[in-house]
Design an enzyme around this catalytic site. Structure first.
Site, PDB file in Angstrom:
ATOM      1  N   SER A   1      68.933  13.569  15.254  1.00 25.09           N
ATOM      2  CA  SER A   1      69.992  13.899  15.812  1.00 25.09           C
ATOM      3  C   SER A   1      70.001  14.970  16.871  1.00 25.09           C
ATOM      4  O   SER A   1      69.571  16.309  16.565  1.00 25.09           O
ATOM      5  CB  SER A   1      71.107  13.849  14.492  1.00 25.09           C
TER       6      SER A   1
ATOM      7  N   THR B   1      74.093 -11.053  -4.737  1.00 21.38           N
ATOM      8  CA  THR B   1      75.021 -12.152  -4.185  1.00 21.38           C
ATOM      9  C   THR B   1      75.605 -11.662  -3.498  1.00 21.38           C
ATOM     10  O   THR B   1      76.383 -10.535  -4.725  1.00 21.38           O
ATOM     11  CB  THR B   1      74.212 -13.530  -4.737  1.00 21.38           C
ATOM     12  N   HIS B   2      76.395 -11.852  -1.995  1.00 26.22           N
ATOM     13  CA  HIS B   2      77.676 -11.487  -1.793  1.00 26.22           C
ATOM     14  C   HIS B   2      77.656  -9.816  -1.750  1.00 26.22           C
ATOM     15  O   HIS B   2      79.146  -8.894  -1.924  1.00 26.22           O
ATOM     16  CB  HIS B   2      78.825 -11.478  -2.760  1.00 26.22           C
TER      17      HIS B   2
ATOM     18  N   GLU C   1      67.353  -0.409  13.582  1.00 29.66           N
ATOM     19  CA  GLU C   1      68.025  -0.637  14.013  1.00 29.66           C
ATOM     20  C   GLU C   1      68.204  -1.992  15.624  1.00 29.66           C
ATOM     21  O   GLU C   1      68.730  -2.530  16.078  1.00 29.66           O
ATOM     22  CB  GLU C   1      68.967  -0.095  14.756  1.00 29.66           C
TER      23      GLU C   1
ATOM     24  N   LYS D   1      69.855  15.233  10.265  1.00 24.61           N
ATOM     25  CA  LYS D   1      69.842  13.148  10.389  1.00 24.61           C
ATOM     26  C   LYS D   1      68.618  13.092  10.400  1.00 24.61           C
ATOM     27  O   LYS D   1      67.336  13.892  11.094  1.00 24.61           O
ATOM     28  CB  LYS D   1      70.010  12.721  11.575  1.00 24.61           C
TER      29      LYS D   1
ATOM     30  N   ASN E   1      53.316 -25.745  42.109  1.00 25.83           N
ATOM     31  CA  ASN E   1      53.756 -26.636  40.929  1.00 25.83           C
ATOM     32  C   ASN E   1      52.949 -26.574  39.776  1.00 25.83           C
ATOM     33  O   ASN E   1      53.535 -26.589  38.772  1.00 25.83           O
ATOM     34  CB  ASN E   1      54.186 -27.490  41.176  1.00 25.83           C
TER      35      ASN E   1
ATOM     36  N   GLN F   1      61.478 -21.492  38.359  1.00 18.52           N
ATOM     37  CA  GLN F   1      60.861 -19.558  38.374  1.00 18.52           C
ATOM     38  C   GLN F   1      61.384 -18.648  37.324  1.00 18.52           C
ATOM     39  O   GLN F   1      60.799 -17.690  36.500  1.00 18.52           O
ATOM     40  CB  GLN F   1      60.915 -19.775  39.421  1.00 18.52           C
TER      41      GLN F   1
END
Ligand code: ARG
Length: 457
Positions: A279, A156-157, A292, A285, A111, A324
């Site tokens: 792809s 922004t936004h 990602e 592609k 332990n 554990q």
């Protein structure tokens, strides 16, 4: 190899062994260098206190050094049959040198052994992550410096807001990574306390020297109360993972930006083909899968943090085997963070800044706030100036050249749109360099412990 506790007359069901230890034993391969340190420090202390002779201690240390070499060359593996790294190493030493091996476990429990291993592991991994984060902060700084002349819209936004620069964007990651490295190092300090000698959670009635083992392993102090040592398992790991997941948030934001800014629609940046995947159906592609997956793995690390914090909840004081279970998310989170840092660092070297696309995106209306500020400088009250410009937005003119654009940039925001006088980037670097040095020193210290422990005087 035999389990340390097993009664040969009443063998445990294999289903029990599998359920309790099969996966854990494999994870313990990550703790081999740490368990060797714990063993070596403990053996030296036992010799100091007269529980083993100097010769026995030397034999143990030599065998531990041999195991270390074998491990480094890939010839020492903990497998499910070994139950755990502690058993594996004790058995290996006993098989090799006999009697002294059987004394290694004097005055300790698995332990406090696993607790100590995990503290050492945290110290090593936090130092190494902090170093990588601080180096990446520097990479972003260098990228910002190279891109200093490129203006870029600020959003922004997700709507065009104000003129900005590639340097300001990249500098934001330098500062974020400096914050992250600092947090990792402060968690390093939290983990830098030795639980060895707390035994199963109630101390041991032998004359062990906890100060000595702590010192030998380079810990800044002994964690005092043996029960608290056990109860803090998970709390220290959880705090460490909070710092790791903050780091992942920084990298995840970069991934999100890269995915957006490399679309055909934005086209602000392109990345070298070698960083993209293809792809199976669409020949054209070029996908940025690495970003990602990084974005997704931010969540994996956050979940790991939550899991590590959840497992100790509701447990009674003292050791429970539940503890554990946090080894897996802990180890996985560190390995994700380390590979993510490496991926971002590699990608940074393969980014092309598309100046023309950036400039085209800086449409006139983005300078509206600057026009308001010009009127303010002329003495017009802000609100009046704001409405004046708002009612004639079509008249807002973009600056004629990049120098005029530079004048917009805030001095300390690393918004170096061609302003050598801008101290922002230098200020950021002033933070990053000492962090690199601190992390390097912490990592060097961690790597120096085992060789020092087994060195022959
Ligand atoms: N693999 C165990 C863990 O990580 C080691 C400690 C085992 N202790 C015990 N009492 N069964 O917690």
């Amino acid at each position: 190899m035999a389990r340390l506790w097993e009664n040969p007359k009443s063998q445990t069901e294999s289903i029990v062994a599998d359920y309790t230890a099969a996966e854990d034993a494999l994870l313990d391969n990550h703790l081999v260098p740490e368990d060797l340190i714990t063993n070596a420090a403990h053996a030296r202390m036992l010799a100091e206190r007269g529980y083993i002779s100097a010769q026995e201690c030397r034999a143990i240390l030599d065998e531990l050094a041999r195991i270390h070499d074998a491990w480094q060359s890939g010839n020492f593996m903990v497998s499910a049959a070994d139950e755990d790294v502690h058993t594996k190493i004790e058995n290996a030493v006993t098989i090799a040198i006999g009697e002294p091996g059987k004394k290694m476990h004097t005055g300790r429990s698995r332990n406090d052994q696993v607790l100590t291993d995990l503290r050492l592991y945290l110290r090593r991994r936090l130092a190494s992550l902090a170093l990588l984060a601080a180096r990446l902060a520097q990479d972003f700084h260098d990228f910002a410096e190279r891109a200093a002349l490129h203006a870029m819209p600020g959003y922004t936004h997700m709507q065009r807001a104000m003129p900005s620069s590639v340097a300001l964007w990249a500098g934001a990651f330098t500062e974020a990574l400096a914050d992250d490295a600092e947090q990792l190092l402060s968690q390093h300090a939290q983990a830098d306390i030795s639980p060895l000698g707390s035994g199963a959670g109630y101390g041991v009635s032998l004359k062990i020297d906890r100060e000595l083992t702590a010192r030998l392993m380079g810990f800044s102090r002994v964690q005092i109360n043996p029960l608290h040592c056990q109860n803090s398992r998970g709390k220290i790991e959880g705090m460490a993972l909070a710092a790791v997941s903050n780091l992942m948030m920084t990298l995840g934001r970069f991934a999100g930006d890269m995915l957006l800014f490399t679309t055909s629609e934005y086209g602000f940046f392109s990345v070298a083909d070698r960083f993209t995947t293809g792809s199976s159906i669409m020949p054209q592609k070029k996908n940025l899968d690495i970003m990602e997956l990084l974005r997704a793995r931010v969540h994996t690390v956050q979940a790991a943090e939550q899991l590590v914090k959840a497992i100790p909840l509701g447990l009674p004081s003292g050791y429970s085997r539940d503890l554990q279970e946090m080894k897996k998310p802990l180890i996985e989170a560190f390995s994700i963070a380390e590979s993510s840092l490496a991926v971002v660092s590699a990608l940074l070297g393969g980014i092309t800044v598309n100046t023309e696309r950036l400039r085209a995106a800086l449409s006139a209306e983005i300078y509206a706030t600057d026009a308001v500020f010009r009127r303010v400088e002329e003495g017009v009250p802000f609100r009046d100036a704001y409405h004046e410009i708002k009612s004639a937005l079509d008249d807002v003119q973009p600056p004629r050249d990049s120098l005029a654009l530079a004048l917009h940039a805030s001095r300390d925001a690393a918004a170096t749109i061609g302003t050598p006088a801008n101290p922002g980037l230098a200020l950021l670097l002033g933070r990053v360099t000492p962090l690199q040095k601190r992390a390097e020193a912490a990592l060097d210290a961690a790597c120096a412990i085992f060789p020092a422990l087994v060195r022959k005087e």
